[in-house]
Write an enzyme that holds these catalytic residues in place. Sequence first.
Site, PDB file in Angstrom:
ATOM      1  N   LEU A  25      -5.938 -51.668  33.738  1.00  0.00           N
ATOM      2  CA  LEU A  25      -5.287 -52.180  32.522  1.00  0.00           C
ATOM      3  C   LEU A  25      -3.777 -51.931  32.548  1.00  0.00           C
ATOM      4  O   LEU A  25      -3.076 -52.329  31.616  1.00  0.00           O
ATOM      5  CB  LEU A  25      -5.950 -51.563  31.287  1.00  0.00           C
ATOM      6  N   LYS A  26      -3.299 -51.270  33.568  1.00  0.00           N
ATOM      7  CA  LYS A  26      -1.846 -51.083  33.790  1.00  0.00           C
ATOM      8  C   LYS A  26      -1.118 -50.724  32.495  1.00  0.00           C
ATOM      9  O   LYS A  26      -0.177 -51.406  32.077  1.00  0.00           O
ATOM     10  CB  LYS A  26      -1.213 -52.358  34.367  1.00  0.00           C
TER      11      LYS A  26
ATOM     12  N   ASP B  17       3.561 -48.318  27.901  1.00  0.00           N
ATOM     13  CA  ASP B  17       3.893 -48.260  26.471  1.00  0.00           C
ATOM     14  C   ASP B  17       4.583 -46.921  26.211  1.00  0.00           C
ATOM     15  O   ASP B  17       4.852 -46.172  27.149  1.00  0.00           O
ATOM     16  CB  ASP B  17       2.584 -48.405  25.655  1.00  0.00           C
TER      17      ASP B  17
ATOM     18  N   PRO C 252       4.906 -43.002  25.357  1.00  0.00           N
ATOM     19  CA  PRO C 252       3.982 -41.964  25.821  1.00  0.00           C
ATOM     20  C   PRO C 252       2.795 -41.716  24.885  1.00  0.00           C
ATOM     21  O   PRO C 252       1.650 -41.601  25.348  1.00  0.00           O
ATOM     22  CB  PRO C 252       4.877 -40.726  25.938  1.00  0.00           C
ATOM     23  N   ASN C 253       3.032 -41.652  23.579  1.00  0.00           N
ATOM     24  CA  ASN C 253       1.933 -41.341  22.656  1.00  0.00           C
ATOM     25  C   ASN C 253       0.831 -42.398  22.718  1.00  0.00           C
ATOM     26  O   ASN C 253      -0.359 -42.075  22.729  1.00  0.00           O
ATOM     27  CB  ASN C 253       2.490 -41.217  21.225  1.00  0.00           C
ATOM     28  N   THR C 254       1.239 -43.671  22.774  1.00  0.00           N
ATOM     29  CA  THR C 254       0.246 -44.753  22.833  1.00  0.00           C
ATOM     30  C   THR C 254      -0.537 -44.676  24.146  1.00  0.00           C
ATOM     31  O   THR C 254      -1.757 -44.848  24.168  1.00  0.00           O
ATOM     32  CB  THR C 254       0.943 -46.124  22.689  1.00  0.00           C
TER      33      THR C 254
ATOM     34  N   LYS D 100     -13.457 -54.167  40.197  1.00  0.00           N
ATOM     35  CA  LYS D 100     -12.243 -53.987  39.393  1.00  0.00           C
ATOM     36  C   LYS D 100     -12.370 -54.791  38.106  1.00  0.00           C
ATOM     37  O   LYS D 100     -12.634 -56.002  38.130  1.00  0.00           O
ATOM     38  CB  LYS D 100     -11.002 -54.444  40.149  1.00  0.00           C
TER      39      LYS D 100
HETATM   40  O1  C5P Z   1      -7.202 -62.661  43.526  1.00  0.00           O
HETATM   41  P1  C5P Z   1      -6.436 -61.533  44.133  1.00  0.00           P
HETATM   42  O2  C5P Z   1      -7.071 -60.977  45.392  1.00  0.00           O
HETATM   43  O3  C5P Z   1      -4.969 -61.832  44.306  1.00  0.00           O
HETATM   44  O4  C5P Z   1      -6.567 -60.363  43.046  1.00  0.00           O
HETATM   45  C1  C5P Z   1      -5.834 -59.189  43.082  1.00  0.00           C
HETATM   46  C2  C5P Z   1      -6.133 -58.387  41.855  1.00  0.00           C
HETATM   47  O5  C5P Z   1      -5.392 -57.168  41.936  1.00  0.00           O
HETATM   48  C3  C5P Z   1      -5.764 -59.060  40.556  1.00  0.00           C
HETATM   49  O6  C5P Z   1      -6.768 -58.734  39.601  1.00  0.00           O
HETATM   50  C4  C5P Z   1      -4.442 -58.429  40.144  1.00  0.00           C
HETATM   51  O7  C5P Z   1      -4.346 -58.273  38.745  1.00  0.00           O
HETATM   52  C5  C5P Z   1      -4.547 -57.044  40.785  1.00  0.00           C
HETATM   53  N1  C5P Z   1      -3.282 -56.407  41.149  1.00  0.00           N
HETATM   54  C6  C5P Z   1      -2.365 -56.993  42.004  1.00  0.00           C
HETATM   55  N2  C5P Z   1      -1.191 -56.365  42.297  1.00  0.00           N
HETATM   56  C7  C5P Z   1      -0.929 -55.139  41.783  1.00  0.00           C
HETATM   57  C8  C5P Z   1      -1.845 -54.546  40.927  1.00  0.00           C
HETATM   58  C9  C5P Z   1      -3.032 -55.198  40.639  1.00  0.00           C
HETATM   59  O8  C5P Z   1      -2.638 -58.094  42.515  1.00  0.00           O
HETATM   60  N3  C5P Z   1       0.171 -54.509  42.137  1.00  0.00           N
END
Ligand code: C5P
Length: 237
Positions: free
Chosen positions: A59-60, A63, A65-67, A31
Site C-alpha cells: 500500500l506504499k 503520509d 508520521p502519525n497517520t 501481492k
Molecule cells: O505488472 P507488473 O509486473 O509491472 O507489476 C508490478 C507490480 O509491482 C505492480 O503491482 C506495481 O504496483 C508494483 N511495484 C512496482 N514498482 C515499485 C513498487 C511496486 O512496479 N517500485
Amino acid sequence: MAELIVSLDINNRKDIEKLIEMLGSSVEHYKIGPVPLLTFGTEIMEFLSNKKKKIFLDLKFFDIPNTVENAVYSACKLNPHLLTVHTLGGKNMLKAAISGRNRAGGDTKIIGVTLLTSFSQEDLENIGIKGNIDECILQLAEISFECGLDGIVCSARELEFLRKKFPSDFLMVCPGIRPGGNRFDDQKRSATVSQAVRNGADYLVIGRPIIESENPVAVVSQIKTEIKENEPKRENP
Ligand code: C5P
C-alpha cells in the site's frame, strides 16, 4: 532462494479467485495492492491465508508520521508477511511505521519503496529532484536501514551496488521483472528473471506477464525454472 510473488492487479473478484485456483500450489506468495484490495475488500487477506498463502500488502504508505503509524498498525493486524511504506516520507515517517508495527505485534516485515520502477532519471528531474537516480536510491535505502526497516523495494538493476552496502538479511524486493525481456509496459527500470536472481533479489514481484498471459501456469513454471537455474551457489558454513 529467491521467491516469486505474483501481483494480483485484477479488477474482478471472480477473476482473482480463478487465477489463485488455477495457480494452486505453484504460487505461495501474492501481492495485494490497491487494485485487488478495493475490488475484493480486506477479506482477501482471510481468503488467501485460508489457502495458506503469504501476503505482500503493497500500500506504499506515504503520509504524516502519525497517520502512517496508525495505518501500519491496522495493516499489521491483518497479518501480512511484507508491508510497504514509501521512503520519500522521510525518517520520522519511517520510524513511525516501525512503531506502528511494534505496537501491533506480529512479525510483518516493513519494506521501504525507494523509487518506483516506472521512474527514470528524466522523471526524477521533472519533479525537481537534482542528481543521479542511483545516488537517490542509495540514499533512500540508507535511511530505510538506519530507521530499522526490514528491507527495500528497488529495481533488480540497482542490486549490483545495493547488495554490497547492506547485510544479507536486509530484504531486497524487486518488481519491474520482465521474464522474456521483450515487454516493458510502464516499467522503465526493468530486469529479467535471471538478472534479478543473479544480482541477489530475495523476492521477484511479477504481475502482467503472468496475469495477462493466456497460460499463467506455464509462465509461472518457466519463471520458477529460471529462478532455480540462476540461483547463486551459497557456500556451506
Ligand atoms: O505488472 P507488473 O509486473 O509491472 O507489476 C508490478 C507490480 O509491482 C505492480 O503491482 C506495481 O504496483 C508494483 N511495484 C512496482 N514498482 C515499485 C513498487 C511496486 O512496479 N517500485
